[in-house]
Design an enzyme around this catalytic site. Structure first.
Site, mmCIF file in Angstrom:
data_model
loop_
_atom_site.group_PDB
_atom_site.id
_atom_site.type_symbol
_atom_site.label_atom_id
_atom_site.label_comp_id
_atom_site.label_asym_id
_atom_site.label_seq_id
_atom_site.Cartn_x
_atom_site.Cartn_y
_atom_site.Cartn_z
ATOM 1 C CG HIS B 72 -1.661 1.252 1.439
ATOM 2 N ND1 HIS B 72 -1.387 2.079 2.506
ATOM 3 C CD2 HIS B 72 -2.634 1.862 0.729
ATOM 4 C CE1 HIS B 72 -2.181 3.140 2.453
ATOM 5 N NE2 HIS B 72 -2.951 3.033 1.387
ATOM 6 C CD GLU B 75 -2.816 2.732 -3.429
ATOM 7 O OE1 GLU B 75 -3.211 3.899 -3.285
ATOM 8 O OE2 GLU B 75 -3.307 1.762 -2.803
ATOM 9 C CG HIS B 76 0.057 6.333 -0.329
ATOM 10 N ND1 HIS B 76 -0.361 7.421 0.387
ATOM 11 C CD2 HIS B 76 -0.901 5.385 -0.143
ATOM 12 C CE1 HIS B 76 -1.521 7.156 0.990
ATOM 13 N NE2 HIS B 76 -1.856 5.911 0.684
ATOM 14 C CD GLU B 152 -4.723 5.417 3.498
ATOM 15 O OE1 GLU B 152 -3.629 5.762 3.023
ATOM 16 O OE2 GLU B 152 -5.543 4.725 2.871
#
Lengths: 436, 461
Positions: B72, B75-76, B152
């Site tokens: 993840h 992905e950022h 997040e």
């Protein structure tokens, strides 16, 4: 379960742009007429798929709750599906599901909505619309269901009152709309005070043909749309005179801190700013794109998230309503750094209002808003959102065709002027939940 | 072999030009580039827009302990610059085209997408192809972005009681399988994640032969194939790391966990281990489990809402779900909040009673027909959304199935009988494969406002 790069702001992308976007680029033709009973109808014929979407929007939102009865509009809307005609709530749910249709809707400050998505083949369509008509015209409002739904509503309120995001949203609304229905949230006490007679009265008063905008989009002809609109509207109650909502006053500037054990502080900064149909809206929309509405193109995202890593989500938006709807800057950040984040946000706002946007930012904002129209109109569901907002708020149909020209006409001076008048900083309210 | 499409097949495809497959009925077309990248195009000419997605068959389940969350985090970082494109430029280019973009990471895959006016498709393909091969993020950019990811996590999980229950339930249900780790990663792992970890992840997994492109919208598939060859075709493929099965050992007894967090209502999540979909033609149980989930919680007339929320009002809310299209282990979940004044134990008993009732008496033909009616109508409704159609194609492909199977999946569910639903209810809902996670709500004033609550997981066995 998936994680996303950045949060999807459904409120922003749906309602704000919905208010003033264009169908012109997609070549969509809106037909509009008024039924004999006074219902305003908005219709788009699309033959691509064998389906039909219908939405009814009544002036029956939370702002119309009588004093001390906050929560009544939502309960009334929900209880329409609790039994109608000779069908109880179980039979109603079964019959509707058996047609393949989906019944939905909800309540916001201004409106109460009912949506129906059905296959357009005549047997399914007629069966689903007949049930919708029964629900709208002959709700039975059983006392036992009211009692149960009041309990569920109270439990949901008490649960929400423990969650930082819900607390922040409620405190923010109350603070920017003191002494106004837009600032009032349902409480356990206000819901407990609601009687069956209140529900019946609210329904009789508000769910009237003269109070409704009917939107239809899909695989039917104009004459079929006329027949459907007539059938739905002619069975509605006569209705009473609609109460005029009190005018919105600007709040005193203040900082509200709410204790909460959360890891992150939840922040809202804003005030009542703009109503649906305001001539300044295009200047605010274009300007806000550069301030906090344009995702990674916005200054808030760049300064708060990209440069400092202070937040996953930070944005600003204008949310036009019947009366001045909010301007809201919101973010969540680790509680120990909330004061640093607040300083950055305030600096961005002050600088933007004094000097922004730059010529380059203005071009980028216009390009995204105008070129992006096509993809905000590329489904029946998205079009329905536009139609219903145009219909409910009585926006002129030419508003849509004019959208690209109106956006492109905005100047830097107009943005600064509109922000100065609609976002007077001396009235800004700041709410921080989980503040140290 | 776990998946119909094996690693060997993909690498083989990398050296042979592949034929173009088409299904005129679905308006869907597929080709494979010489570098192994598969391109799937669904033509839909209702509006002048297009969805462009790149799916990488790598997700959090491919991570190792200690670097959870790296899929993840990467992905950022894919939104930083490349060797050619300055940092931040990707988003600006999409915005300038009038487009919207985002990305998402799951246990099984990582996907990136843009929704744009159709004229912008070539530029989007160029941008995605570039960052597939040429990503360049600096240690400083990593250090800043990992802070965003930690925010997040605080937002999604640490301050979200039900998300903490979900995390604890998965952690308890899986001992060996990587589904035990949260997709976003443990906070301590995020704190120690390095630029090297993220960069290594990228160089290991981001290669044309581990990806596929899905394009849905107002396009000509031949033109899309030509553009794909032009932009993606230049990227070189490399071999992937070995993927070990990491199968979960058989569970031999129920597991219970609880989470304390500020809340008013308790929350209960019950999770049974059930089979996933492996063979779309021969399998029967996954389809019957789909129907069972829908009979319990698939429409307005479903049993949990009818019996527990409306009827007895034991529950404030109640739900059920099954997702059989996964690379790893499938679960069947029932969850809910007890109504005020009712206990978690009462809700658990009520949820169990719903299963028991189907085990004993089965479901009615009317319920089965209702589920199928909604399923069939849904096939029309889904075509209203380009994104929904692209997600459907990408989702089945991610687990090794084919877009050609989508209609078959629907047909198979249409063929499910009341007897099959009763049979899976009897077969899979045993306590020995059950994990129960409970939210134990804490009064707000009991917590020290100066101290963020650490999610304390209490395990019984």
């Amino acid at each position: 379960m998936t994680m996303k790069k950045h949060p999807v702001k459904t409120i922003f992308s749906f309602l704000v742009l919905v208010c003033f976007s264009a169908l012109a680029t997609a070549g969509v033709k809106i037909e509009h007429w008024t039924t004999a009973t006074g219902a305003r109808v908005y219709f788009v014929e699309t033959r691509g798929l064998p389906m039909l979407d219908v939405q009814l929007d009544f002036a029956a939102g939370n702002a119309y709750a009588p004093p001390g009865k906050a929560g009544l509009p939502g309960l009334t809307r929900g209880l329409l599906e609790a039994g109608a005609g000779d069908l109880d709530e179980e039979k109603l749910a079964e019959r509707m599901t058996d047609t393949g249709a989906q019944l939905g809707g909800g309540v916001d400050n201004d409106r109460a909505s009912m949506t129906l998505r059905t296959l357009s083949a005549k047997p399914e369509r007629d069966a689903a619309l007949s049930l919708m008509r029964t629900v709208l015209s002959a709700p039975t409002f059983p006392q036992a269901v009211l009692t149960r739904e009041k309990e569920r509503s109270i439990a949901a309120i008490r649960e929400a009152d423990t969650q930082p995001n819900a607390i922040a949203a409620k405190r923010f609304a109350a603070a920017i709309y003191p002494d106004h229905p837009y600032g009032v949230s349902a409480t356990a006490e206000s819901v407990a005070a609601i009687t069956r007679q209140d529900v019946v009265d609210f329904y009789q008063q508000h769910y009237a043909a003269k109070n409704v905008a009917i939107s239809l989009i899909g695989d039917i002809s104009r004459s079929e749309a006329e027949a459907i609109a007539n059938q739905l509207s002619q069975v509605l109650p006569a209705g009473g005179t609609l109460a005029t909502l009190p005018s919105v006053a600007l709040p005193e500037s203040q900082m509200i801190k709410v204790a909460h054990p959360a890891a992150q502080s939840h922040v809202h900064i804003g005030l009542p700013a703009v109503r649906c149909g305001d001539a300044d809206y295009f200047s605010l929309l274009v300007g806000n794109y550069s301030l906090g509405g344009g995702g990674f193109a916005s200054r808030l995202m760049q300064e708060v998230r990209e440069k400092r890593g202070y937040a996953y989500s930070v944005s600003s938006y204008f949310y036009p309503q019947l009366l001045a709807g909010p301007f809201d800057i919101n973010l969540q950040t680790k509680r120990s750094q909330v004061n640093d984040a607040l300083k950055v946000v305030n600096d961005v706002l002050i600088t933007f209002m004094a000097q922004g946007p730059t010529a380059k930012e203005l071009v980028a904002a216009k390009k995204n808003l105008v070129d992006g129209l096509a993809l905000r109109l590329d489904s029946n569901a998205k079009l329905l959102g536009y139609l219903s907002t145009i219909g409910f708020y009585g926006l002129p149909l030419t508003y849509l065709d004019d959208f690209p020209a109106r956006v492109n006409a905005v100047t830097i001076a107009q943005v600064r002027d509109a922000f100065a008048r609609h976002v007077p900083r001396e009235h800004l309210v700041t709410v921080v939940v989980a503040a140290d | 072999m776990k998946f119909p499409i094996s690693l060997a097949t993909l690498l083989f495809a990398a050296v042979l030009p592949a034929p173009t497959f088409a299904n005129p009925h679905l308006n869907t077309f597929e080709t494979t580039l010489p570098n192994g990248l598969r391109v799937i195009v669904k033509e839909d000419h209702r509006a002048p827009t297009v969805v462009h997605m790149v799916w990488y068959r790598v997700g959090s389940m491919d991570e190792k302990d200690g670097t959870s969350g790296v899929a993840h985090a990467l992905e950022h970082l894919m939104f930083k610059g490349t060797k050619r494109l300055p940092s931040g430029e990707f988003n600006q280019r999409v915005a300038a085209a009038g487009g919207q973009d985002n990305a998402f990471t799951s246990y099984d895959y990582t996907a990136y997408f843009q929704i744009v006016p159709k004229g912008a498709l070539p530029e989007m393909m160029q941008l995605e192809a570039d960052r597939m091969a040429n990503l360049a993020f600096t240690p400083a950019e990593f250090a800043s972005e990992i802070k965003v990811v930690m925010e997040e996590r605080r937002l999604r999980t640490d301050d979200n009681p039900q998300a903490q229950v979900f995390e604890a339930a998965r952690g308890a249900a899986f001992l060996a399988h990587p589904y035990r780790r949260p997709i976003i990663g443990w906070m301590n792992d995020l704190e120690h994640l390095t630029w090297q970890d993220a960069h290594h992840w990228y160089t290991q997994w981001y290669t044309p032969s581990n990806a596929y492109v899905v394009v849905v919208g107002d396009v000509d598939h031949r033109e899309v194939f030509r553009l794909a060859q032009k932009y993606y075709g230049v990227n070189k493929a490399h071999a992937l790391p070995e993927r070990k099965p990491q199968n979960e050992p058989e569970q031999k007894g129920w597991r219970r966990v609880s989470i304390k967090a500020p809340a008013k209502l308790p929350y209960l999540s019950m999770l049974w281990k059930v089979p996933r979909l492996r063979d779309v033609h021969k399998d029967r149980d996954p389809y019957a489990l789909e129907v069972l989930a829908a009979v319990l919680d698939g429409n307005d007339a479903s049993r949990l809402a009818k019996n527990l929320v409306r009827g007895t009002h034991i529950a404030q809310s109640a739900g059920a779900g099954y997702d059989g299209t996964v690379r790893g282990e499938a679960t069947f979940t029932m969850d809910g909040q007890p109504a005020e004044g009712r206990s978690v134990a009462e809700l658990e008993a009520a949820l169990r009673a719903e299963i028991a009732h189907i085990q004993e008496a089965g479901i009615t033909p009317e319920e089965l027909a209702r589920v199928k009616t909604q399923l069939i109508a849904g096939q029309t409704y889904k075509r209203d959304s380009l994104m929904a159609q692209a997600m459907e194609i990408g989702g089945v492909e991610a687990v090794g199935l084919s877009w050609r199977d989508i209609d078959l999946l629907v047909d198979q569910i249409k063929g499910v009988t009341v007897e099959e639903v009763q049979a899976v209810a009897k077969k899979y809902f045993k306590d020995d494969t059950l994990t129960i996670a409970v939210l134990d709500p804490q009064p707000m004033d009991a917590a020290d406002p100066k101290q963020p609550l650490s999610p304390a997981v209490k395990t019984q066995h």
